[in-house]
Design a protein around this motif. Sequence first.
Motif, PDB file in Angstrom:
ATOM      1  N   ASP A  47       0.973  -1.189  -0.007  1.00 33.12           N
ATOM      2  CA  ASP A  47       0.059   0.101  -0.011  1.00 33.12           C
ATOM      3  C   ASP A  47       0.953   1.184   0.068  1.00 33.12           C
ATOM      4  N   VAL A  48       1.941   1.391   0.592  1.00 30.64           N
ATOM      5  CA  VAL A  48       2.799   2.405   0.828  1.00 30.64           C
ATOM      6  C   VAL A  48       3.655   2.746  -0.434  1.00 30.64           C
ATOM      7  N   GLU A  49       3.982   1.377  -0.961  1.00 28.04           N
ATOM      8  CA  GLU A  49       4.766   1.655  -2.460  1.00 28.04           C
ATOM      9  C   GLU A  49       3.687   2.072  -3.337  1.00 28.04           C
ATOM     10  N   ARG A  50       2.497   1.702  -3.385  1.00 27.63           N
ATOM     11  CA  ARG A  50       1.520   2.273  -4.263  1.00 27.63           C
ATOM     12  C   ARG A  50       1.394   3.654  -4.081  1.00 27.63           C
ATOM     13  N   PHE A  51       1.056   4.050  -2.909  1.00 25.91           N
ATOM     14  CA  PHE A  51       0.741   5.662  -2.696  1.00 25.91           C
ATOM     15  C   PHE A  51       2.101   6.581  -3.268  1.00 25.91           C
ATOM     16  N   CYS A  52       3.157   6.016  -2.784  1.00 21.87           N
ATOM     17  CA  CYS A  52       4.413   6.899  -3.077  1.00 21.87           C
ATOM     18  C   CYS A  52       4.579   6.802  -4.567  1.00 21.87           C
ATOM     19  N   GLU A  53       4.269   5.764  -5.356  1.00 21.02           N
ATOM     20  CA  GLU A  53       4.436   5.681  -6.758  1.00 21.02           C
ATOM     21  C   GLU A  53       3.335   6.634  -7.422  1.00 21.02           C
ATOM     22  N   ARG A  54       2.384   6.985  -6.681  1.00 19.97           N
ATOM     23  CA  ARG A  54       1.320   7.829  -7.287  1.00 19.97           C
ATOM     24  C   ARG A  54       1.554   9.460  -6.834  1.00 19.97           C
ATOM     25  N   CYS A  55       2.379   9.467  -5.994  1.00 17.08           N
ATOM     26  CA  CYS A  55       2.609  10.881  -5.443  1.00 17.08           C
ATOM     27  C   CYS A  55       3.167  11.804  -6.539  1.00 17.08           C
ATOM     28  N   VAL A  56       2.399  12.972  -6.715  1.00 17.48           N
ATOM     29  CA  VAL A  56       2.441  14.020  -7.869  1.00 17.48           C
ATOM     30  C   VAL A  56       3.943  14.776  -7.480  1.00 17.48           C
ATOM     31  N   THR A  57       3.786  15.241  -6.120  1.00 19.21           N
ATOM     32  CA  THR A  57       4.946  16.100  -5.648  1.00 19.21           C
ATOM     33  C   THR A  57       6.056  15.346  -5.613  1.00 19.21           C
ATOM     34  N   CYS A  58       6.080  13.785  -5.427  1.00 13.04           N
ATOM     35  CA  CYS A  58       7.525  13.370  -5.502  1.00 13.04           C
ATOM     36  C   CYS A  58       7.903  13.077  -6.983  1.00 13.04           C
ATOM     37  N   LYS A  59       6.895  12.888  -7.647  1.00 13.66           N
ATOM     38  CA  LYS A  59       7.214  12.724  -9.098  1.00 13.66           C
ATOM     39  C   LYS A  59       7.921  14.190  -9.862  1.00 13.66           C
ATOM     40  N   LYS A  60       7.478  14.998  -9.471  1.00 12.15           N
ATOM     41  CA  LYS A  60       7.999  16.497  -9.911  1.00 12.15           C
ATOM     42  C   LYS A  60       9.701  16.723  -9.257  1.00 12.15           C
ATOM     43  N   ALA A  61       9.374  16.440  -7.911  1.00 15.24           N
ATOM     44  CA  ALA A  61      10.606  16.895  -7.170  1.00 15.24           C
ATOM     45  C   ALA A  61      11.858  15.997  -7.133  1.00 15.24           C
ATOM     46  N   LYS A  62      11.600  14.872  -7.118  1.00 17.40           N
ATOM     47  CA  LYS A  62      12.627  13.796  -7.190  1.00 17.40           C
ATOM     48  C   LYS A  62      13.084  13.132  -8.466  1.00 17.40           C
ATOM     49  N   SER A  63      14.224  13.342  -8.688  1.00 16.20           N
ATOM     50  CA  SER A  63      14.786  12.777 -10.235  1.00 16.20           C
ATOM     51  C   SER A  63      15.156  11.436 -10.105  1.00 16.20           C
ATOM     52  N   LYS A  64      14.834  10.646 -11.154  1.00 10.63           N
ATOM     53  CA  LYS A  64      15.015   9.271 -11.014  1.00 10.63           C
ATOM     54  C   LYS A  64      16.330   8.990 -11.633  1.00 10.63           C
ATOM     55  N   VAL A  65      16.917   9.961 -12.337  1.00 16.41           N
ATOM     56  CA  VAL A  65      18.221   9.910 -12.874  1.00 16.41           C
ATOM     57  C   VAL A  65      19.429  10.081 -12.047  1.00 16.41           C
ATOM     58  N   SER A  66      20.090   9.197 -11.965  1.00 19.24           N
ATOM     59  CA  SER A  66      21.439   9.181 -11.178  1.00 19.24           C
ATOM     60  C   SER A  66      22.821   8.772 -11.986  1.00 19.24           C
TER      61      SER A  66
END
Length: 156
Positions: A47-66
Amino acid sequence: MICIPQGSMRDILIREAHEGGLMGHFGVTKTLHTLKEHMFWPKMRRDVERFCERCVTCKKAKSKVSPHGLYLPLPIPDSPRTDISMDFVLGLSRTRTGRDSIFVVVDRFSKMAHFIACHKTDDVVNVANLFFREIVRLHGIPIVALKNVLNFTFPC
């Protein structure tokens, strides 16, 4: 430890642990750790993974590129009044006139600093008036500000 039944209450609890209060969209691991301290339900991790995966703020602010890249220093100014920095010192005791903060303006070339008493609750209009009254009155408008406002290119 409290066992939470299935329903919308779980989403509210996950949202609060992930983004509520002083939390700052920390991601799955820290959100899960916060929830596990006080409650439990089956498939909590999912449930937590699904919620965090859909969080719009996290998607905008956190880069997946490393890696994200190297920090670059600010360019060194080559003349006075072309590059200034501004900041506030908050949480001071009140003066007799009710001021409780300091507006700090520094010329990055000469390191000349101006410390201007202000109120913590001053809005952008009041701060702009302070800037014009205390900085522009003495030194004129910074050259970079003129370039940006007027869209002119000044010969060097």
